[in-house]
Write an enzyme that holds these catalytic residues in place. Structure first.
Site, PDB file in Angstrom:
ATOM      1  N   ASP A   1       0.791  -1.151   0.176  1.00 49.85           N
ATOM      2  CA  ASP A   1      -0.005  -0.057  -0.122  1.00 49.85           C
ATOM      3  C   ASP A   1       0.932   1.288   0.096  1.00 49.85           C
ATOM      4  OD1 ASP A   1      -2.374  -1.371  -0.133  1.00 49.85           O
ATOM      5  OD2 ASP A   1      -2.639  -1.120   2.151  1.00 49.85           O
TER       6      ASP A   1
ATOM      7  N   ARG B   1      15.410  20.926 -33.406  1.00 45.42           N
ATOM      8  CA  ARG B   1      15.279  20.013 -34.698  1.00 45.42           C
ATOM      9  C   ARG B   1      14.331  21.075 -35.746  1.00 45.42           C
ATOM     10  NH1 ARG B   1      17.119  16.762 -38.497  1.00 45.42           N
ATOM     11  NH2 ARG B   1      15.388  15.027 -39.490  1.00 45.42           N
TER      12      ARG B   1
ATOM     13  N   GLU C   1       5.418  -4.846  -8.738  1.00 48.52           N
ATOM     14  CA  GLU C   1       4.550  -4.365  -7.422  1.00 48.52           C
ATOM     15  C   GLU C   1       3.223  -4.480  -7.682  1.00 48.52           C
ATOM     16  OE1 GLU C   1       5.818  -1.728  -4.304  1.00 48.52           O
ATOM     17  OE2 GLU C   1       7.743  -1.786  -5.055  1.00 48.52           O
TER      18      GLU C   1
END
Length: 380
Positions: A241, A269, A365
């Site tokens: 948590d 660019r 996770e």
């Protein structure tokens, strides 16, 4: 004078400090670490030198005593230049938080001090070859033998395995009780019977070793149990948590690094006689990238505040932050590669690395599919 949605001066100063350190001492090695698939020792040395490797450890155990939001900022700023290196503070928290949350005072003193001093790292052993999303289906056993437990089994996908000295290990102590029969232990790298598999050959975060950890009749003192017998799975879930928010932080950092680089590139660019940043299609892409990133950041910081306070809706917010930020990171890094065109696809530029690194934040996770299940079960 209205600070409700503004970071404190201390948090902003911390960000500046970590960003300067990361750009000076971690960024120069990021490409090489990825290319060679080697542990980012330079990052560890720099983070330990600045006391940023495990900022979450309370001051009473020689740590910095940083709050959950400060920990997020440290991970975010390191991940902005090198995702692999950001797993040093992130996994140190993941591995040691079970001890902080549920461990005895003796365990805290024994293991948090060396972690805080930078003498050891801490990893987290939950997943197994046949127990990933279904972590309660684990088979690693810990059998009582007098005043010791004997641990046998295999853990898979263990971050920083082989480098860390300490491992929080979840093992079955009562097979009849499923999740309520799982207990948590601290196992040391030097314990007889502990060994490691070959490093996984991964798409990204190549500088952070991921290995299997093998426990072959590993005999450990019973006082290395974290909390009471049978509470290990509950501790593991409570830990996630809090620590899913650190994965959200890692995702934010990767995305911010990609956006920053892409912004600089499109301003330089030139095509059709002007900078490509002047084309509306490019501007729309940048606007969407920045919007997604900031939305994810606000959710992550709100979740970190709930983690620090221990709010009742933390489970929802932790899952939401991890899911939102990692999805955003994958989208933002993909768009950043697109903005560089063919250059974005080459290793001469950092964006292909950031795109590869972002992917894992949607997986570990708890996959983002699992996060959506968690959110649905914990709707505020």
């Amino acid at each position: 004078d209205f600070d409700l949605y503004r970071l404190s001066e201390e948090h902003e100063m911390l960000r500046e400090t970590v960003r300067s350190l990361a750009e000076a001492k971690i960024a120069p090695f990021a490409a090489e670490v990825d290319e060679q698939g080697r542990f980012p020792q330079e990052a560890l040395d720099a983070l330990v030198g600045a006391d940023l490797h495990a900022v979450h450890v309370p001051e009473v155990y020689e740590g910095a005593g940083a709050d959950a939001l400060a920990t997020v900022i440290v991970i975010e700023e390191v991940a902005r230049v090198c995702a692999s290196s950001s797993l040093i503070p992130a996994v140190n928290k993941l591995g040691s938080l079970p001890v902080i949350l549920s461990g005895s005072e003796e365990l805290k003193k024994r293991y948090l001090g060396p972690l805080a001093r930078g003498e050891a790292m801490f990893s987290y052993c939950l997943s197994e070859p046949d127990a990933g999303s279904d972590a309660a289906g684990m088979k690693t056993r810990a059998v009582r033998d007098g005043d010791h437990f004997v641990v046998d089994g295999v853990k898979r996908w263990i971050t920083n395995a082989g480098v860390s000295e300490y491992y929080t290990v979840m093992a079955v102590t009562d097979p009849e009780r499923r999740s309520r029969g799982i207990s948590a232990f601290v196992v040391e790298k030097s314990d007889e019977g502990v060994s490691f598999g070959a490093p996984e050959r991964k798409l990204g975060i190549k500088g952070s070793p991921t290995r299997e950890v093998y426990f072959d009749h590993v005999r450990i003192p019973a006082d290395r149990m974290i909390g009471a017998e049978g509470t290990g799975f509950a501790t593991a879930m409570k830990t996630l948590d809090h620590t899913r928010i650190t994965i959200a932080a890692q995702a934010l950092g990767i995305a911010q690094g990609a956006l920053d680089y892409a912004k600089g590139y499109v301003r330089e660019r030139r095509q059709f006689g002007k900078a490509i940043a002047e084309f509306q299609g490019v501007q729309f892409m940048l606007a969407d990238m920045a919007m997604k990133l900031e939305a994810a950041r606000q959710l992550t910081y709100a979740a970190a505040a709930r983690s620090e306070r221990g709010d009742g809706d933390l489970t929802f917010f932790g899952a939401a932050a991890k899911c939102c930020a990692s999805d955003a990171a994958m989208e933002i890094t993909t768009d950043a590669v697109q903005l560089l065109g063919g250059y974005g696809y080459t290793r001469d530029y950092p964006l292909e690395r950031m795109m590869r690194d972002a992917k894992i934040t949607q997986i570990y996770e708890g996959t983002n599919q699992v996060q959506r299940i968690v959110m649905a079960r914990n709707l505020p």
